[in-house]
Design a protein around this motif. Structure first.
Motif, PDB file in Angstrom:
ATOM      1  N   ALA A 144       7.971   2.675  -0.930  1.00  0.00           N
ATOM      2  CA  ALA A 144       7.090   2.232  -0.274  1.00  0.00           C
ATOM      3  C   ALA A 144       6.646   0.890  -0.869  1.00  0.00           C
ATOM      4  O   ALA A 144       6.944   0.716  -1.966  1.00  0.00           O
ATOM      5  CB  ALA A 144       5.698   2.969  -0.010  1.00  0.00           C
ATOM      6  N   VAL A 145       5.964  -0.056  -0.015  1.00  0.00           N
ATOM      7  CA  VAL A 145       5.216  -1.239  -0.340  1.00  0.00           C
ATOM      8  C   VAL A 145       3.596  -0.682  -0.266  1.00  0.00           C
ATOM      9  O   VAL A 145       3.385  -0.360   0.560  1.00  0.00           O
ATOM     10  CB  VAL A 145       5.256  -2.354   0.572  1.00  0.00           C
ATOM     11  CG1 VAL A 145       4.549  -3.609   0.005  1.00  0.00           C
ATOM     12  CG2 VAL A 145       7.003  -2.465   0.798  1.00  0.00           C
ATOM     13  N   TYR A 146       3.257  -1.084  -1.510  1.00  0.00           N
ATOM     14  CA  TYR A 146       1.589  -0.876  -1.656  1.00  0.00           C
ATOM     15  C   TYR A 146       0.838  -2.139  -1.799  1.00  0.00           C
ATOM     16  O   TYR A 146       1.328  -2.843  -2.567  1.00  0.00           O
ATOM     17  CB  TYR A 146       1.299  -0.259  -2.939  1.00  0.00           C
ATOM     18  CG  TYR A 146       1.953   1.285  -3.010  1.00  0.00           C
ATOM     19  CD1 TYR A 146       1.367   2.350  -2.378  1.00  0.00           C
ATOM     20  CD2 TYR A 146       3.191   1.432  -3.340  1.00  0.00           C
ATOM     21  CE1 TYR A 146       2.065   3.921  -2.522  1.00  0.00           C
ATOM     22  CE2 TYR A 146       3.976   2.603  -3.377  1.00  0.00           C
ATOM     23  CZ  TYR A 146       3.181   4.003  -3.046  1.00  0.00           C
ATOM     24  OH  TYR A 146       3.852   5.161  -3.080  1.00  0.00           O
ATOM     25  N   VAL A 147      -0.172  -2.359  -0.999  1.00  0.00           N
ATOM     26  CA  VAL A 147      -0.940  -3.658  -1.089  1.00  0.00           C
ATOM     27  C   VAL A 147      -2.441  -3.170  -1.190  1.00  0.00           C
ATOM     28  O   VAL A 147      -2.728  -2.469  -0.405  1.00  0.00           O
ATOM     29  CB  VAL A 147      -0.753  -4.571   0.111  1.00  0.00           C
ATOM     30  CG1 VAL A 147      -1.423  -5.887  -0.294  1.00  0.00           C
ATOM     31  CG2 VAL A 147       1.081  -4.771  -0.067  1.00  0.00           C
ATOM     32  N   ARG A 148      -3.089  -3.776  -2.130  1.00  0.00           N
ATOM     33  CA  ARG A 148      -4.627  -3.859  -1.827  1.00  0.00           C
ATOM     34  C   ARG A 148      -5.280  -5.310  -1.777  1.00  0.00           C
ATOM     35  O   ARG A 148      -4.894  -5.997  -2.822  1.00  0.00           O
ATOM     36  CB  ARG A 148      -5.215  -3.033  -3.072  1.00  0.00           C
ATOM     37  CG  ARG A 148      -6.799  -2.939  -2.886  1.00  0.00           C
ATOM     38  CD  ARG A 148      -7.283  -2.104  -4.506  1.00  0.00           C
ATOM     39  NE  ARG A 148      -7.109  -3.127  -5.530  1.00  0.00           N
ATOM     40  CZ  ARG A 148      -7.474  -2.863  -6.618  1.00  0.00           C
ATOM     41  NH1 ARG A 148      -7.987  -1.458  -7.048  1.00  0.00           N
ATOM     42  NH2 ARG A 148      -7.680  -3.829  -7.639  1.00  0.00           N
ATOM     43  N   GLN A 169     -12.600  -3.753   0.928  1.00  0.00           N
ATOM     44  CA  GLN A 169     -11.214  -3.692   0.440  1.00  0.00           C
ATOM     45  C   GLN A 169     -10.301  -2.793   1.336  1.00  0.00           C
ATOM     46  O   GLN A 169     -10.634  -1.770   1.903  1.00  0.00           O
ATOM     47  CB  GLN A 169     -11.112  -2.777  -0.983  1.00  0.00           C
ATOM     48  CG  GLN A 169     -11.632  -3.902  -2.193  1.00  0.00           C
ATOM     49  CD  GLN A 169     -11.391  -3.156  -3.412  1.00  0.00           C
ATOM     50  OE1 GLN A 169     -11.001  -2.125  -3.455  1.00  0.00           O
ATOM     51  NE2 GLN A 169     -11.941  -3.805  -4.345  1.00  0.00           N
ATOM     52  N   GLU A 170      -9.062  -3.361   1.517  1.00  0.00           N
ATOM     53  CA  GLU A 170      -7.923  -2.446   2.367  1.00  0.00           C
ATOM     54  C   GLU A 170      -6.819  -2.230   1.475  1.00  0.00           C
ATOM     55  O   GLU A 170      -6.330  -3.052   0.694  1.00  0.00           O
ATOM     56  CB  GLU A 170      -7.603  -3.571   3.725  1.00  0.00           C
ATOM     57  CG  GLU A 170      -6.683  -3.013   4.384  1.00  0.00           C
ATOM     58  CD  GLU A 170      -6.228  -3.832   5.497  1.00  0.00           C
ATOM     59  OE1 GLU A 170      -6.168  -3.492   6.805  1.00  0.00           O
ATOM     60  OE2 GLU A 170      -5.854  -4.993   5.328  1.00  0.00           O
ATOM     61  N   TRP A 171      -6.462  -0.904   1.341  1.00  0.00           N
ATOM     62  CA  TRP A 171      -5.280  -0.481   1.067  1.00  0.00           C
ATOM     63  C   TRP A 171      -4.364  -0.090   2.008  1.00  0.00           C
ATOM     64  O   TRP A 171      -4.613   0.731   2.809  1.00  0.00           O
ATOM     65  CB  TRP A 171      -5.735   0.924   0.006  1.00  0.00           C
ATOM     66  CG  TRP A 171      -6.622   0.611  -1.040  1.00  0.00           C
ATOM     67  CD1 TRP A 171      -7.867   0.040  -1.173  1.00  0.00           C
ATOM     68  CD2 TRP A 171      -6.426   1.165  -2.579  1.00  0.00           C
ATOM     69  NE1 TRP A 171      -8.200  -0.008  -2.298  1.00  0.00           N
ATOM     70  CE2 TRP A 171      -7.840   0.919  -3.142  1.00  0.00           C
ATOM     71  CE3 TRP A 171      -5.788   2.188  -2.938  1.00  0.00           C
ATOM     72  CZ2 TRP A 171      -7.901   1.052  -4.200  1.00  0.00           C
ATOM     73  CZ3 TRP A 171      -6.109   2.481  -4.229  1.00  0.00           C
ATOM     74  CH2 TRP A 171      -7.023   1.986  -4.925  1.00  0.00           C
ATOM     75  N   SER A 173       4.186  -0.194  12.802  1.00  0.00           N
ATOM     76  CA  SER A 173       2.566   0.069  12.508  1.00  0.00           C
ATOM     77  C   SER A 173       1.885  -0.615  13.771  1.00  0.00           C
ATOM     78  O   SER A 173       1.884  -1.907  13.633  1.00  0.00           O
ATOM     79  CB  SER A 173       2.146  -0.034  11.155  1.00  0.00           C
ATOM     80  OG  SER A 173       0.633   0.069  11.315  1.00  0.00           O
ATOM     81  N   ALA A 174       0.852  -0.153  14.182  1.00  0.00           N
ATOM     82  CA  ALA A 174      -0.215  -1.035  15.200  1.00  0.00           C
ATOM     83  C   ALA A 174      -1.005  -1.748  14.344  1.00  0.00           C
ATOM     84  O   ALA A 174      -1.459  -2.825  14.886  1.00  0.00           O
ATOM     85  CB  ALA A 174      -0.955   0.127  15.967  1.00  0.00           C
ATOM     86  N   LYS A 175      -1.130  -1.341  13.142  1.00  0.00           N
ATOM     87  CA  LYS A 175      -2.081  -2.363  12.115  1.00  0.00           C
ATOM     88  C   LYS A 175      -1.450  -3.489  11.855  1.00  0.00           C
ATOM     89  O   LYS A 175      -2.264  -4.464  11.563  1.00  0.00           O
ATOM     90  CB  LYS A 175      -2.131  -1.520  11.030  1.00  0.00           C
ATOM     91  CG  LYS A 175      -3.255  -2.168   9.753  1.00  0.00           C
ATOM     92  CD  LYS A 175      -4.515  -2.000  10.376  1.00  0.00           C
ATOM     93  CE  LYS A 175      -5.465  -2.449   9.288  1.00  0.00           C
ATOM     94  NZ  LYS A 175      -6.833  -2.957   9.758  1.00  0.00           N
ATOM     95  N   GLY A 176      -0.288  -3.806  12.113  1.00  0.00           N
ATOM     96  CA  GLY A 176       0.388  -5.071  11.793  1.00  0.00           C
ATOM     97  C   GLY A 176       1.046  -5.145  10.466  1.00  0.00           C
ATOM     98  O   GLY A 176       1.390  -4.304   9.766  1.00  0.00           O
ATOM     99  N   ALA A 177       1.371  -6.463  10.225  1.00  0.00           N
ATOM    100  CA  ALA A 177       2.434  -6.709   9.036  1.00  0.00           C
ATOM    101  C   ALA A 177       1.451  -6.601   7.580  1.00  0.00           C
ATOM    102  O   ALA A 177       0.250  -6.970   7.686  1.00  0.00           O
ATOM    103  CB  ALA A 177       2.968  -8.252   9.321  1.00  0.00           C
ATOM    104  N   ILE A 178       2.209  -6.441   6.568  1.00  0.00           N
ATOM    105  CA  ILE A 178       1.368  -6.525   5.444  1.00  0.00           C
ATOM    106  C   ILE A 178       1.936  -7.616   4.715  1.00  0.00           C
ATOM    107  O   ILE A 178       2.954  -7.999   4.571  1.00  0.00           O
ATOM    108  CB  ILE A 178       2.067  -5.170   4.566  1.00  0.00           C
ATOM    109  CG1 ILE A 178       1.337  -3.965   4.871  1.00  0.00           C
ATOM    110  CG2 ILE A 178       1.596  -5.489   3.191  1.00  0.00           C
ATOM    111  CD1 ILE A 178       1.921  -2.891   4.041  1.00  0.00           C
ATOM    112  N   ARG A 179       0.864  -8.282   4.362  1.00  0.00           N
ATOM    113  CA  ARG A 179       1.052  -9.781   3.254  1.00  0.00           C
ATOM    114  C   ARG A 179       0.642  -9.822   2.147  1.00  0.00           C
ATOM    115  O   ARG A 179      -0.180  -9.450   1.720  1.00  0.00           O
ATOM    116  CB  ARG A 179       0.270 -10.902   4.353  1.00  0.00           C
ATOM    117  CG  ARG A 179       0.639 -11.141   5.512  1.00  0.00           C
ATOM    118  CD  ARG A 179      -0.104 -12.053   6.462  1.00  0.00           C
ATOM    119  NE  ARG A 179      -0.510 -13.206   5.790  1.00  0.00           N
ATOM    120  CZ  ARG A 179      -0.026 -14.220   5.954  1.00  0.00           C
ATOM    121  NH1 ARG A 179       1.047 -14.564   6.648  1.00  0.00           N
ATOM    122  NH2 ARG A 179      -0.213 -15.406   5.123  1.00  0.00           N
TER     123      ARG A 179
END
Length: 166
Positions: free
Chosen positions: A87-91, A97-99, A132-138
């Motif tokens: 997986a790709v993890y981003v905070r 804060q969004e994880w 994902s409906a949430k969209g892309a991870i940047r």
């Protein structure tokens, strides 16, 4: 360890590149500096409205400088990212804060972007588009060479990962 058990919410390990602080500060200065200059010039040219133009220009300048000094360093301490085989993890975020986790099986595309200001700071942004409906991870504020390597690694891993049947 592969599979559903390996993908869970946890703090990512990697920080952004230290140059991201300067990049964010420059963005703040440009964002607040332009209206300050416009208000100051208008105040100099329109004498009856001078006070009412210079007052917000001064308030905006003070606020902008305070934000420029404070927020980028704080964001640098908070923003984290990590890529594993699963997986790709981003905070991200300062107040809120969004994880986010993107399982490899859900990744659709991986893009690297370098705007003019990012190029000046030798930085890049990796965008991971998922189903994902949430969209892309940047992942912003990466060294441009690391971003290219990361995009290449993510592409290899996702090609080797079977798709999610859900």
């Amino acid at each position: 360890m592969r599979g559903e058990d390996a993908v869970r919410l946890r703090p990512p390990n990697n920080t952004l590149n230290e140059r991201a602080v300067g990049w964010w500060r420059t963005q703040w200065l440009l964002l607040t500096g332009a209206p300050v200059v416009v208000l100051a010039v208008l105040g100099a040219l329109i004498e009856p409205a001078r006070f009412w133009l210079w007052l917000p220009a001064g308030a905006l300048a003070v606020t902008g400088l305070a934000c420029t000094a404070f927020f980028p360093r704080w964001w640098f301490r908070v923003h984290r990212w990590e890529v594993t085989d699963d997986a790709v993890y981003v905070r991200t975020g300062a107040f809120w804060q969004e994880w986010r986790i993107a399982p490899m099986s859900r990744i659709q595309t991986v893009d690297t972007v370098r705007g003019p200001l990012e190029q000046a700071f030798r930085l890049a942004t990796v965008t991971v588009t998922t189903a994902s409906a949430k969209g892309a991870i940047r992942i912003e504020g990466l060294d441009h060479e690391l971003a290219a390597e990361l995009a290449e690694r993510l592409t290899r891993i996702t090609q080797a990962t079977p798709g999610d049947a859900t």
